[in-house]
Design a protein around this motif. Structure first.
Motif: not given
Length: 342
Positions: A240-265
């Motif tokens: 956006x104009x001032x924020x870039x939004x990303x989502x995150x996964x943990x996976x293997x070296x090729x992106x396989x077996x990936x699961x989306x993760x969240x972060x504690x606030x």
């Protein structure tokens, strides 16, 4: 008299309240206290002021902690230093002499500590406006509307109400009645690993089923190895104009077996977890993921957060909050949560 009645009424509300991290805004003042018990109270220029100025009262937790004061002028622009004087409702502040302001690219700042800081804070409770002058002319003001209520809230959060150490509600109880500072949570960061051989972008397959993730043409993805065979994949979903939004996964070296993760606030914040960190970056040397969620484009309000990888998950390391969009530089934002990494 009326201000005294207001403080007495607020004491009844605060009595017995749990002391925890949180924020409070009353009129032109905002307070933030952390999980360790440190607190900061900010007073800002009136909403219609031509140039931003603010005053920050900071105090660590514990019976021996003394308050300090920062006065900042126009943090968004370069400003010269010089000699400043202060006036409260048109009169000099007793016990506060001329101040030496240091200028620079991020505005000008003056600091008070010891007896001068206490004298100014005590005077704030009974005033309406604090003027900042140079060569006898006022160039900025700080509104004191809300100062008594927010300073009282800080006293309560730190367990100072009714003690000789209180800023807004002093009493006869000794300083020893004030609770000690809480120890910082300790996080053992995982060892650094080689980042060789990783791609620059996350595979498109990670986000194909994610609702609301609209990939852009040239995304600024985060790809980082956390351990052999464990990779942090952070595809950028929106710019956006001032924020870039990303989502995150943990996976293997090729992106396989990936699961989306969240972060504690931080406890005491607006939400318990974050699944779309904004303006994120990762430092493989420290294993820290950082985010800066701007509430508006000039970046004078919002949240800065960091998490550290401990070998199993990302643990909250710090969060600095500024709820009020009133010109405060991120360098001056107070902590809502602090831990320590080793």
């Amino acid at each position: 008299m009326l201000k005294g009645l207001a403080i007495a009424a607020a004491l009844l509300v605060f009595a017995g309240a749990a002391r925890a991290a949180g924020t409070k805004t009353v009129n032109d003042w905002t307070g933030v206290c952390s999980n360790l018990g440190s607190c900061a109270a900010f007073g800002f220029s009136p909403e219609d002021a031509d140039t931003d100025a603010y005053l920050r009262v900071s105090r660590a937790a514990g019976p021996a902690a003394a308050p300090s004061v920062l006065i900042a002028f126009d943090p968004g622009e370069a400003q010269p230093g010089g000699a400043w004087t202060l006036e409260l409702d048109g009169r000099p502040v007793a016990g506060v002499g001329p101040l030496r302001a240091v200028g620079g690219g991020g505005g000008a700042r003056a600091r008070l500590s010891g007896a001068a800081a206490l004298a100014l804070i005590q005077a704030l409770r009974d005033g309406k406006s604090l003027a900042i002058l140079t060569a006898g002319k006022t160039f900025a003001t700080v509104s004191l509307a809300g100062s008594a209520a927010v300073l009282l809230w800080v006293d309560d959060q730190q367990g100072r109400v009714g003690t000789v150490t209180a800023l807004a509600s002093p009493g006869s109880k000794p300083a020893s009645a004030v609770p000690p500072a809480a120890p910082a949570p300790l996080i053992a960061a995982a060892p650094a690993v080689s980042q060789a051989g990783l791609p620059k972008a996350a595979p498109k397959s990670l986000t194909k089923d994610v609702v609301g993730c609209d990939r852009i043409d040239k995304p600024d993805d985060i790809v980082a190895r956390l351990a052999p065979g464990v990779v942090l994949w952070g595809p950028e979903c929106e710019a956006g104009p001032y924020n870039e939004v990303s989502i995150f996964f943990l996976g293997d070296e090729r992106g396989g077996h990936a699961r989306q993760i969240t972060f504690a606030e931080a406890p005491g914040g607006d939400q318990a977890s974050e699944d779309e960190p904004m303006n994120a970056s990762f430092d493989p040397k420290t294993r820290r993921l950082s985010a800066f969620a701007k509430a508006r484009g000039i970046g004078d309000c919002g949240v800065t957060t960091s998490w550290v990888w401990d070998g199993k998950a990302f643990r909250l390391l710090s969060e600095f909050d500024m709820p009020a969009c009133r010109g405060a530089s991120p360098d001056d934002w107070p902590a809502l949560y602090e831990a320590r990494a080793r």
